[in-house]
Motif scaffolding. Structure first.
Motif, PDB file in Angstrom:
ATOM      1  N   SER A 148       0.806  -1.210   0.000  1.00  0.00           N
ATOM      2  CA  SER A 148       0.000   0.000   0.000  1.00  0.00           C
ATOM      3  C   SER A 148       0.840   1.262   0.000  1.00  0.00           C
ATOM      4  N   GLN A 161      -6.595   1.131   7.713  1.00  0.00           N
ATOM      5  CA  GLN A 161      -6.834   2.569   7.578  1.00  0.00           C
ATOM      6  C   GLN A 161      -7.962   3.044   8.489  1.00  0.00           C
ATOM      7  N   SER A 170      -8.039   3.338  -4.754  1.00  0.00           N
ATOM      8  CA  SER A 170      -6.660   3.722  -5.061  1.00  0.00           C
ATOM      9  C   SER A 170      -5.709   2.540  -4.920  1.00  0.00           C
ATOM     10  N   LEU A 171      -5.923   1.743  -3.883  1.00  0.00           N
ATOM     11  CA  LEU A 171      -5.056   0.586  -3.676  1.00  0.00           C
ATOM     12  C   LEU A 171      -5.246  -0.434  -4.789  1.00  0.00           C
ATOM     13  N   TYR A 189      -9.588   4.995  -0.582  1.00  0.00           N
ATOM     14  CA  TYR A 189      -8.364   4.213  -0.380  1.00  0.00           C
ATOM     15  C   TYR A 189      -8.495   2.842  -1.037  1.00  0.00           C
ATOM     16  N   CYS A 247      -7.923  -2.060   4.157  1.00  0.00           N
ATOM     17  CA  CYS A 247      -8.812  -0.964   4.542  1.00  0.00           C
ATOM     18  C   CYS A 247      -9.069  -0.966   6.045  1.00  0.00           C
ATOM     19  N   PRO A 262     -13.152   3.609   4.110  1.00  0.00           N
ATOM     20  CA  PRO A 262     -12.266   4.360   3.202  1.00  0.00           C
ATOM     21  C   PRO A 262     -12.382   3.872   1.754  1.00  0.00           C
TER      22      PRO A 262
END
Length: 373
Positions: free
Chosen positions: A203, A240, A336-337, A333, A237, A330
Motif C-alpha cells: 500500500s 486505515q 486507489s489501492l 483508499y 482498509c 475508506p
C-alpha cells in the motif's frame, strides 16, 4: 540458476491453484492432486530450511511437527525414482536427491549439538551458502576474463574486496543478498536498517498485476483468485479505518458459495473453516471488483502511455458503490489501492517479458572469453 524461480513453482500458491482447478472445475487430471501434494510438501520443506524469524517464517525449534516433516521428506527422497524417456532410472546421476538427504540428516545432527548447548531455536537461512557465493562472484569479477583465477589472483582479489567492498553483492548473482553490509554499521541506532530485511507494504509503493482473462462469474478459477485479492484489499482498509461495524462486516460477509471460495480455503495456512484468518468479501463487493477489473482490461492498452493513468482509472471507478454499512469506510483508499496493485503487477509482467527477450544467456561464454584474451 535462480532459486527464486523454483520457489515460485514449488509454492503453496501453485499447490492451492492446482487443487482449485482439479477439485472445483475438473480441468486437470486426477494425477494433479498428487502433484499438488508434492509441491506443498516441497514448499513446507523449503520454509523449514529457510527460516529467518518467528513470524512469517517460523524458526526451527525441533517441534514434533517439524521433526515429522523432516522424517517424511527424508523417506520421500529415499524412495524417489527419476526415470528417463526409456524408463531407466536416473537416480545416481541426479545428485540433488542425495544432497537433500544429507541436508536433512545434517540439520538433525546440528540440532542435537545446539540443544546440548541450550539453544532454543535455529534460523536455518543462516546455513545456506549465499554469502559464500556472493564472495566468490566478486572474486571472479575482479579477475576480468579469468573465470577460474589462480591462487595469486585469488589472494589479490581477496585483499581488494576485503578492503573495498567485501559486503557488496555481485551484480546478476543467482542468490539472495545476505545483507552483511549491516555488520559494517552496527551501533545502538540499527532500527533504521529494519526496512531492508522485510518486504515493503504494497500500500506504500504504488503496486499491480495484469490478467488477460475476462471474468464471467465468481465460480471460475480466475474468479476464485479475484475473491482472494478482494479480501486482501478489505483487510488493508481495516488498517486505515477500524470500527466495530467494519470488523463485524469483515467477519460476517461470507455469503459466497463454497465453490466461489475454494481457492481461499486451499490458500489458508491454518484452519480452512475460518480461512486461516483471511478476510472474505461479500458477494456484492466481489462483483464490484470484477466490474473494476473489466474496466481496467477495456481501457489499459489505450491509456497506458498517458500521464496520470492512476487518476484516469479512479475517475472511471467513481460510480463504484460497495454498499458498505460503515459510512466512514475508506472507499477512496480501496479504489486507489486496487489501481496501484493492478498497474504494478501489469507493468511487472510486461517488464519481465521485455527483459527475457533482451537478455538471453550467452551460449558460447567460454569461446567469447578466449577470443578476448
Amino acid at each position: 540458476m535462480k532459486v527464486k524461480l523454483a520457489c515460485q513453482v514449488l509454492s503453496h500458491s501453485v499447490a492451492a491453484g492446482m487443487q482449485t482447478y482439479y477439485i472445483e472445475k475438473n480441468v486437470l487430471p486426477a494425477e494433479a492432486s498428487t502433484t499438488a501434494a508434492f509441491i506443498q510438501k516441497m514448499d513446507d520443506l523449503f520454509n523449514l530450511l529457510n527460516s529467518s524469524n518467528f513470524e512469517n517464517c517460523q524458526a526451527f525449534m525441533g517441534t514434533e511437527k517439524q521433526l515429522q516433516l523432516i522424517e517424511e521428506s527424508y523417506n520421500m527422497f529415499e524412495s524417489m525414482e527419476v526415470l528417463n524417456h526409456e524408463g531407466k532410472s536416473m537416480r545416481k546421476q541426479l545428485k540433488f536427491i542425495s544432497g537433500w538427504k544429507l541436508t536433512l540428516k545434517s540439520l538433525l545432527e546440528l540440532w542435537k549439538i545446539l540443544k546440548e548447548k541450550n539453544y532454543k531455536y535455529l534460523f536455518t537461512r543462516s546455513l545456506n551458502q549465499d554469502c559464500l557465493e556472493n564472495f566468490f562472484g566478486q572474486v571472479r569479477n575482479c579477475s576480468g576474463n579469468a573465470k577460474n583465477p589462480t591462487p595469486i589472483q585469488f589472494c589479490r582479489a581477496f585483499k581488494k574486496l576485503f578492503s573495498l567492498k567485501f559486503f557488496d553483492q555481485v551484480e546478476g548473482a543467482n542468490c539472495t543478498d545476505d545483507v552483511n553490509h549491516l555488520l559494517l554499521n552496527i551501533n545502538s541506532n540499527t532500527e533504521k536498517y529494519s526496512e531492508i530485511l522485510v518486504e515493503q507494504d504494497v500500500s506504500k509503493v504504488n503496486p499491480i498485476r495484469v490478467f488477460t482473462s475476462d471474468y464471467q462469474n465468481l465460480s471460475s478459477p480466475e474468479g476464485n483468485g479475484l475473491v482472494y485479492v478482494t479480501g486482501y484489499l478489505l483487510r488493508k482498509c481495516l488498517i486505515q479505518h477500524t470500527c466495530n461495524i467494519c470488523v463485524d462486516f469483515a467477519s460476517s460477509s461470507k455469503d459466497l458459495t463454497n465453490e466461489e471460495t475454494a481457492f481461499c480455503k486451499l490458500k489458508a495456512y491454518t484452519d480452512t473453516k475460518s480461512f486461516g484468518g483471511l478476510t472474505l468479501p461479500s458477494k456484492h463487493i466481489a462483483e464490484q471488483v470484477i466490474n473494476m477489473e473489466n474496466i481496467f482490461i477495456e481501457y489499459f492498452n489505450s491509456v497506458a502511455a498517458r500521464k496520470g493513468i492512476g487518476n484516469f482509472f479512479k475517475d472511471r471507478y467513481s460510480d463504484i458503490n460497495l454498499n458498505h454499512p460503515c459510512k466512514d469506510f475508506p472507499l477512496s483508499y480501496f479504489i486507489s489501492l486496487y489501481v496501484r496493485v493492478r498497474i504494478y503487477f501489469t507493468l511487472k509482467s510486461i517488464n519481465q517479458d521485455v527483459k527475457n527477450n533482451k537478455f538471453r544467456p550467452l551460449k558460447n561464454l567460454k569461446l567469447q572469453i578466449l577470443q578476448n584474451l
